[in-house]
Design an enzyme around this catalytic site. Structure first.
Site, PDB file in Angstrom:
ATOM      1  N   VAL A  31      -6.334   0.843   5.296  1.00  0.00           N
ATOM      2  CA  VAL A  31      -5.032   1.163   5.876  1.00  0.00           C
ATOM      3  C   VAL A  31      -4.510   2.385   5.131  1.00  0.00           C
ATOM      4  CG1 VAL A  31      -4.506  -1.189   6.581  1.00  0.00           C
ATOM      5  CG2 VAL A  31      -3.837  -0.454   4.297  1.00  0.00           C
ATOM      6  N   CYS A  46       0.833  -1.215   0.000  1.00  0.00           N
ATOM      7  CA  CYS A  46       0.000   0.000   0.000  1.00  0.00           C
ATOM      8  C   CYS A  46       0.869   1.267   0.000  1.00  0.00           C
ATOM      9  CB  CYS A  46      -0.920  -0.009   1.216  1.00  0.00           C
ATOM     10  SG  CYS A  46      -1.882   1.514   1.340  1.00  0.00           S
ATOM     11  N   SER A  53      -4.495   8.846   5.476  1.00  0.00           N
ATOM     12  CA  SER A  53      -3.052   9.128   5.447  1.00  0.00           C
ATOM     13  C   SER A  53      -2.713  10.620   5.502  1.00  0.00           C
ATOM     14  CB  SER A  53      -2.408   8.463   4.223  1.00  0.00           C
ATOM     15  OG  SER A  53      -3.042   8.903   3.047  1.00  0.00           O
ATOM     16  N   LYS A  97     -10.469  -8.802   6.272  1.00  0.00           N
ATOM     17  CA  LYS A  97     -10.109  -7.832   7.326  1.00  0.00           C
ATOM     18  C   LYS A  97     -10.569  -8.335   8.696  1.00  0.00           C
ATOM     19  CE  LYS A  97     -10.847  -4.092   4.037  1.00  0.00           C
ATOM     20  NZ  LYS A  97     -11.803  -3.106   3.527  1.00  0.00           N
TER      21      LYS A  97
END
Ligand SMILES: N[C@@H](CCC(=O)N[C@@H](CS)C(=O)NCC(=O)O)C(=O)O
Length: 237
Positions: free
Chosen positions: A50, A10, A64, A37
């Site tokens: 994530v 990722c 993020s 998950k």
């Protein structure tokens, strides 16, 4: 200690681990499977995505951009003394970088050369913007990596791998971006911010026979006739 909930290939996670590494903040990583998950993850990740950063207080931060800004504010600055305007500009250039993650992922998953070129062109539009503002410093705005550099690291790292493995150059025509990429790769941050088996996982997902890039590994690079399905999968991992 801080904990990053991660998925191995990722780019959003890699931006966060890059900030942690650059700021020398100790952290641990827990990898999860995105196709299965765990419930504890769904309980703390409102979007089911994530990265999640669990702080020292046990608070689960998500998204993020928000995590990057938290780490920028709470821990000593990489480039101390920036004005509020400069910080705002840096955030804007960082957002431009992180917006390219899915564009690049989708380009890498293209199943035919035409689709790959079309998607690479979208990425090139962003590189053209950066090419115009890069100056003579090694990194985006100075001689040490700052927040903008770390936001672009996942894109430049993947472009580096793709060129090394397949010859396909996402950065063709952008000499300043290429120098910037070389400077960032030379820091060693790229390897430090991914798992040990990153190359294997990345290659499996993006450079298999099912992708134009992977098929291009054979001596006959233009396999457009054989690979004539358009990829509709724009997800990243
Ligand atoms: N806007 C999110 C995007 C993160 C993202 O797309 N993560 C992907 C992995 S690279 C994910 O968790 N996908 C699982 C899903 O969407 O169900 C961020 O910036 O944190």
């Amino acid at each position: 200690m801080l904990k990053v909930i991660s998925f191995k290939i990722c780019p959003f996670v890699q931006r966060i681990t890059a900030i942690l590494e650059a700021k020398q903040i100790p952290y641990e990583v827990e990898y999860i499977s995105l196709s299965d998950k765990p419930q504890w993850f769904l309980d703390i990740s409102p979007n089911g995505q994530v990265p999640v950063l669990v702080t020292e207080n046990g608070t689960a931060l998500f998204e993020s951009d928000a995590i990057a800004e938290y780490l920028d504010e709470v821990y000593p600055a990489l480039q101390p003394g920036l004005s509020f305007e400069q910080k705002a500009l840096n955030r804007a250039w960082s957002y431009l970088g992180s917006k390219q993650y899915l564009v690049q992922c989708s380009a890498q998953r293209s199943q035919d050369i035409a689709t790959l070129n079309e998607r690479a062109e979208k990425l090139a539009t962003a590189f053209a913007k950066v090419e115009k503002v890069l100056g003579d410093t090694r990194f985006f705005s100075g001689d040490i990596p700052g927040m903008v550099d770390l936001a672009w690291l996942p894109v430049l790292h993947r472009a580096y791998i793709v060129k090394e493995k397949t010859g396909f150059d996402f950065l063709a025509g952008f000499p300043k971006v290429q120098s910037w990429q070389s400077a960032l790769i030379a820091t060693g941050l790229a390897e430090k911010t991914v798992s040990e088996d990153f190359m294997a996982k990345f290659s499996q997902f993006y450079l298999s026979e099912a992708t134009a890039l992977g098929a291009g590994l054979s001596p006959c690079r233009n396999n457009a006739d054989k690979l004539n399905n358009s990829c509709t999968d724009i997800s990243c991992c």
